[in-house]
Scaffold this motif. Structure first.
Motif, mmCIF file in Angstrom:
data_model
loop_
_atom_site.group_PDB
_atom_site.id
_atom_site.type_symbol
_atom_site.label_atom_id
_atom_site.label_comp_id
_atom_site.label_asym_id
_atom_site.label_seq_id
_atom_site.Cartn_x
_atom_site.Cartn_y
_atom_site.Cartn_z
ATOM 1 N N SER B 37 -3.149 32.657 -48.580
ATOM 2 C CA SER B 37 -2.849 31.265 -48.253
ATOM 3 C C SER B 37 -3.869 30.338 -48.885
ATOM 4 N N ALA B 38 -5.114 30.786 -48.916
ATOM 5 C CA ALA B 38 -6.149 29.934 -49.508
ATOM 6 C C ALA B 38 -5.818 29.649 -50.968
ATOM 7 N N VAL B 39 -5.310 30.668 -51.658
ATOM 8 C CA VAL B 39 -4.945 30.464 -53.069
ATOM 9 C C VAL B 39 -3.775 29.485 -53.157
ATOM 10 N N ILE B 40 -2.774 29.682 -52.281
ATOM 11 C CA ILE B 40 -1.605 28.800 -52.330
ATOM 12 C C ILE B 40 -2.019 27.366 -52.005
ATOM 13 N N VAL B 41 -2.817 27.209 -50.931
ATOM 14 C CA VAL B 41 -3.247 25.862 -50.545
ATOM 15 C C VAL B 41 -4.080 25.234 -51.658
ATOM 16 N N GLY B 42 -4.921 26.058 -52.284
ATOM 17 C CA GLY B 42 -5.728 25.552 -53.396
ATOM 18 C C GLY B 42 -4.845 24.995 -54.495
ATOM 19 N N MET B 43 -3.771 25.723 -54.791
ATOM 20 C CA MET B 43 -2.866 25.255 -55.843
ATOM 21 C C MET B 43 -2.129 23.998 -55.417
ATOM 22 N N GLU B 44 -1.731 23.980 -54.144
ATOM 23 C CA GLU B 44 -1.035 22.786 -53.666
ATOM 24 C C GLU B 44 -1.954 21.574 -53.714
ATOM 25 N N LYS B 45 -3.210 21.820 -53.349
ATOM 26 C CA LYS B 45 -4.177 20.731 -53.363
ATOM 27 C C LYS B 45 -4.312 20.193 -54.784
ATOM 28 N N PHE B 46 -4.358 21.138 -55.708
ATOM 29 C CA PHE B 46 -4.450 20.779 -57.115
ATOM 30 C C PHE B 46 -3.251 19.919 -57.511
ATOM 31 N N LEU B 47 -2.060 20.365 -57.095
ATOM 32 C CA LEU B 47 -0.844 19.634 -57.456
ATOM 33 C C LEU B 47 -0.750 18.299 -56.719
ATOM 34 N N ASP B 48 -1.185 18.302 -55.450
ATOM 35 C CA ASP B 48 -1.133 17.058 -54.689
ATOM 36 C C ASP B 48 -2.045 16.019 -55.294
ATOM 37 N N ASN B 49 -3.204 16.472 -55.752
ATOM 38 C CA ASN B 49 -4.093 15.531 -56.410
ATOM 39 C C ASN B 49 -3.401 14.960 -57.638
ATOM 40 N N SER B 50 -2.707 15.850 -58.372
ATOM 41 C CA SER B 50 -1.974 15.384 -59.548
ATOM 42 C C SER B 50 -0.963 14.321 -59.163
ATOM 43 N N ALA B 51 -0.275 14.545 -58.037
ATOM 44 C CA ALA B 51 0.771 13.614 -57.635
ATOM 45 C C ALA B 51 0.178 12.270 -57.228
ATOM 46 N N LYS B 52 -0.989 12.307 -56.607
ATOM 47 C CA LYS B 52 -1.620 11.075 -56.122
ATOM 48 C C LYS B 52 -2.110 10.181 -57.256
ATOM 49 N N GLN B 53 -2.370 10.801 -58.403
ATOM 50 C CA GLN B 53 -3.058 10.054 -59.454
ATOM 51 C C GLN B 53 -2.181 9.084 -60.219
ATOM 52 N N LEU B 54 -0.877 9.069 -59.929
ATOM 53 C CA LEU B 54 0.038 8.151 -60.608
ATOM 54 C C LEU B 54 -0.078 8.272 -62.120
ATOM 55 N N ARG B 55 -0.080 9.526 -62.578
ATOM 56 C CA ARG B 55 -0.156 9.717 -64.019
ATOM 57 C C ARG B 55 1.145 10.322 -64.519
ATOM 58 N N LEU B 56 1.518 9.924 -65.727
ATOM 59 C CA LEU B 56 2.661 10.533 -66.390
ATOM 60 C C LEU B 56 2.140 11.424 -67.503
ATOM 61 N N ALA B 57 2.848 12.516 -67.747
ATOM 62 C CA ALA B 57 2.504 13.371 -68.880
ATOM 63 C C ALA B 57 3.655 13.282 -69.875
ATOM 64 N N VAL B 58 3.339 12.939 -71.103
ATOM 65 C CA VAL B 58 4.357 12.834 -72.142
ATOM 66 C C VAL B 58 4.159 13.986 -73.113
ATOM 67 N N ALA B 59 5.170 14.820 -73.245
ATOM 68 C CA ALA B 59 5.070 15.936 -74.185
ATOM 69 C C ALA B 59 6.281 15.877 -75.113
ATOM 70 N N HIS B 60 6.276 16.754 -76.100
ATOM 71 C CA HIS B 60 7.400 16.806 -77.025
ATOM 72 C C HIS B 60 8.621 17.344 -76.296
#
Lengths: 390, 392
Positions: B37-60
């Motif tokens: 669970s710690a690994v899963i929560v760690g990943m979610e935290k990582f993703l949640d931070n990504s979501a909070k940052q209001l950033r877009l990623a533009v790729a090909h």
């Protein structure tokens, strides 16, 4: 003299629930072990089936994989000078210029998430340098046509790669390539790839350089000399045996094995405790019986053996069931994204005899360790004391 | 109540060996539950931070590995000439990297220096670090995990060999080890420096290309609006784009790596199942051993509910103790022992969040309740007469 196995069998049946629960614990443990190890075994089997020790792979020094390597025509011209490159039936040098790129294709699963699939632009020589690549369905692509052949694993795992299927490739994803054949390398890494004519792929992706070159040597012994020549100042590229390249990729599986080891150790200790618990209950419930056995002449060793056998009986049968259950997962296709090549490698979960043996060893260890202490306690039952209660 | 507690305590200590074995058999699966669970929560935290940052990623659009021309940055910025809605457009080029004679990959990304600072305020660089980063074109911001792994500190000069052209060693000056960042692995360097080297060492290779753009938006509405506008802007051009928010972008990558979150969740479910089996086993043995006692209790007037709750509480207590030990042991181990330096892909340091431990203890309690259901029901239904008939 040993107690008959039938006695143990009858004993297990007396405590049905307890025996069944222990049985389930061990079976699940074995199942988890087998499934986890089958990931590593599948990847290893796939990579072990890849490459030839007589083939050299030439990359740009510093590049970690084919997809990040660039070889210029000048550099390639120097590679061709190497001695000991084998010649094909028409006298041509067996050296294959390859252009590696990738595209996103949805997986054929419910989520339809995208996977990075490797695309390899090759010439006809490639099929001589990699003789393991055999077309099993359809035909080879024609040079100059927008045609591709796909690996068997790629066809099964990714969408729209059957014969007649169309894939949009190229820098703008606007060149429609048609799948005309399926190839099989017997489970190797190429099976996850898409191969097309190099000139077309190169044009579609606007790439002027090749990524790597694969060459076939006259004999195995020539490898050291040729590697030294190519890696030396004369060519200044990096070459290695294909088998070494794939062995390096297979190192990724060590992480899985390491993780599995930790998890399984923790779970086995838990399971051993569960077994011990059951066996202690069995011993305590049978004190009078044991005293009787001792009275009629069974030795302490026979008592210990009997209890350990009883526990082993549960564990071995549970192991068989666990391995059998894990076979249901075997053959299911998975893929993983290598952080070296940045492309996915499709593989099949595999339950090897080695894994089954590991499972059996683990189940036996759990059975013996769990039963040892209770069995010793049983052997210490004092005859007089126990008989007095009769 | 007092009597009941004494009885409970006596029951648990009556067969200390069995109690310990059951605690262990419940606790060890909880260890696995907590770790995964710690690994899963760690990943979610990582993703949640990504979501909070209001950033877009533009790729090909065709594939994430196809590069985009860096001139797209200006075109994207032109969607909002005032710079108040699109606050930063940062071009990035993954260049990988290795140090001499070491197979480990030092994942480095070359970025536009100034937009990087504005696009990634979550890095919380100090003014001094920011200054050093902007002034020195050879500056590199290390992920703290990478820094720890290789023993690098601020002020060090390090040499990396990019995994792409020009492939030649480049020297960098460490200006920060990004202690506040959620991504402990990625290292950041100047794209101008990389492009210069590329031009100098490998003029044949394509120049001025980026792998993707990260774009900071002012609000969620802007994020949704620009996500569509950017793709529309490049529709029909040579290199069409695919714009996602940062979380979706990262998630695509994570699910490709063994689909770790899903597989770990399955694994924890299996271990919880094993723990239920082990606990059920103990409780049924306890019940069988104490069959006579429960019969006696009922005979002298205690109700079925009393006996039911007695068995339930015993099982609950037993599993809670086992669960607590199993949950707190890894918590302590990963906080106070050398184990805290263990590295895990992506999240690097395994942080065991107290909430995960709380969940584990809760689950252990649930295991206790489930395990005792069958024996407790049997005790509840037990007919005094039949029970007493069996008394020895």
């Amino acid at each position: 003299m040993a107690l008959p196995l039938y006695y143990n069998w009858r004993n297990l049946r007396v405590r049905k629930l307890s025996s069944a629960l222990t049985f389930i614990v061990v079976a699940v443990l074995v199942l988890v072990l087998c499934v986890l190890l089958s990931f590593a075994a599948g990847i290893r089997a796939s990579l072990a089936a890849s490459g030839w020790s007589r083939n050299l792979l030439v990359l740009k020094p510093g590049a970690t994989a084919e997809s990040t390597s660039i070889i210029t025509p000048d550099e390639y011209g120097r590679v061709v000078q190497a001695h000991d490159i084998a010649r094909g039936p028409d006298g041509e040098l067996l050296i294959s210029q390859e252009l590696c790129t990738q595209t996103s294709i949805p997986r054929r699963n419910a989520a339809r998430n995208l996977a990075n699939v490797a695309i390899r632009g090759v010439d006809a020589t490639a099929f001589l340098v990699h003789p393991e690549v055999r077309i099993v369905e359809g035909r080879r692509f024609e040079p100059g046509q927008l045609e591709i052949v796909v690996g068997k694993a790629a066809r099964d795992r990714f969408e729209n790669l059957r014969i007649g299927g169309e894939v949009r490739l190229g820098r703008q994803a606007n060149r429609v390539y048609r799948v005309v054949g399926v190839f099989d390398t017997g489970g190797g890494a190429f099976d996850s790839e898409i191969w097309g004519p190099r000139a077309q792929i190169s044009d579609s992706y606007n790439r002027r350089f090749i990524s790597s070159a694969a060459l076939r040597l006259n004999d195995d012994l020539a490898a050291t000399g040729t590697i030294a020549y190519i890696n030396g100042p004369a060519v200044a590229l990096e070459s290695k045996r294909e088998t070494d390249y794939y062995a390096e990729l297979a190192k990724k599986t060590r992480e899985i094995v390491f993780l599995t080891t930790i998890l399984i150790i923790i779970m086995s200790i838990g399971a051993a405790f569960a077994v011990a618990n059951t066996m202690y209950a069995a011993v305590d419930g049978r004190r009078r019986e044991i005293a009787m056995l001792r009275t009629i002449g069974f030795s302490k060793a026979a008592i210990i053996t009997s209890f350990v056998t009883e526990s082993l009986l549960i564990c071995v049968v549970a192991c068989a069931v666990g391995v059998a259950a894990s076979l249901l997962f075997a053959g299911s296709r998975q893929d993983f994204l290598s952080d070296m090549t940045w492309t996915v490698l499709a593989y099949e979960l595999r339950i090897t005899p080695g894994i089954a043996a590991t499972a059996l060893a683990l189940a036996c260890a759990v059975g013996v360790l769990g039963a040892l202490a209770p069995a010793v306690r049983a052997s210490r039952v004092r005859v007089i004391e126990a008989l007095r209660k009769v | 109540m007092h009597l009941r507690l004494i009885y409970l305590y006596r029951n648990l200590t009556r067969n200390p060996l069995r109690t310990c074995l059951t605690c262990a058999a419940v606790g060890l699966p909880m260890v696995i539950y907590v770790l995964s669970s710690a690994v899963i929560v760690g990943m979610e935290k990582f993703l949640d931070n990504s979501a909070k940052q209001l950033r877009l990623a533009v790729a090909h659009k065709a594939s994430i590995v196809n590069p985009l021309p860096d001139g797209y940055a200006r075109k994207i910025q032109s969607l909002d000439p005032t710079g108040t809605r699109l606050t930063a457009v940062c071009g990035m080029r993954w260049i990988g990297g290795k140090i001499e004679n070491d197979p480990r990959l030092v994942s480095t990304v070359a970025v536009d220096a100034e937009p990087f600072v504005n696009a990634f305020p979550d890095y919380q660089l100090t003014p001094a670090e920011k200054d050093a980063w902007l002034k020195d074109r050879q500056a590199i911001i290390l992920g703290r995990g990478t820094a720890a792994q290789f023993g690098w500190n601020v002020g060090d000069r390090i040499t990396l060999r990019p995994s792409l052209p020009p492939y030649t060693p480049m020297e960098f000056h460490v200006v920060s080890t990004a202690d506040k960042a959620t991504d402990p692995l990625t290292n950041w360097c100047h794209r101008t420096y990389f492009e210069e080297e590329l031009k100098k060492q490998y003029p044949e290779a394509p120049q001025n290309m980026v792998s993707f753009f990260f774009i900071k938006c002012a609000s969620r509405q802007d994020l949704d609006r620009f996500r569509i506008q950017i793709d529309d802007l490049f529709k029909g051009s040579i290199d069409e784009t695919k714009t996602q928010d940062e979380k979706a972008f990262m998630n695509e990558y994570i699910t490709q790596q063994f689909n770790l979150p899903r597989n770990l969740a399955i694994l924890s479910a299996v271990t919880v199942f094993v723990a239920i089996m082990a606990a059920t086993n103990t409780m049924s043995m306890n019940f069988r051993d104490r069959f006579n006692e429960y019969a006696t209790l009922k005979a002298i007037g205690f109700g079925g509910g009393y006996v039911f709750s007695l068995i339930q509480t015993e099982s609950l207590g037993l599993c809670l103790v086992g669960g607590a030990i199993g949950a707190l042991a890894p918590y302590a181990a990963f906080r106070f022992t050398p184990l805290r330096n263990v590295t895990v892909p992506l999240i690097q340091h395994l942080e065991i969040q107290p909430i995960v431990c709380a969940y584990a203890i809760g689950i252990a309690g649930a295991i206790g309740v489930i395990a005792a259901v069958w024996p407790a029901v049997q005790a509840f239904r037990m007919k005094v007469v039949t029970a007493l008939r069996n008394l020895e």
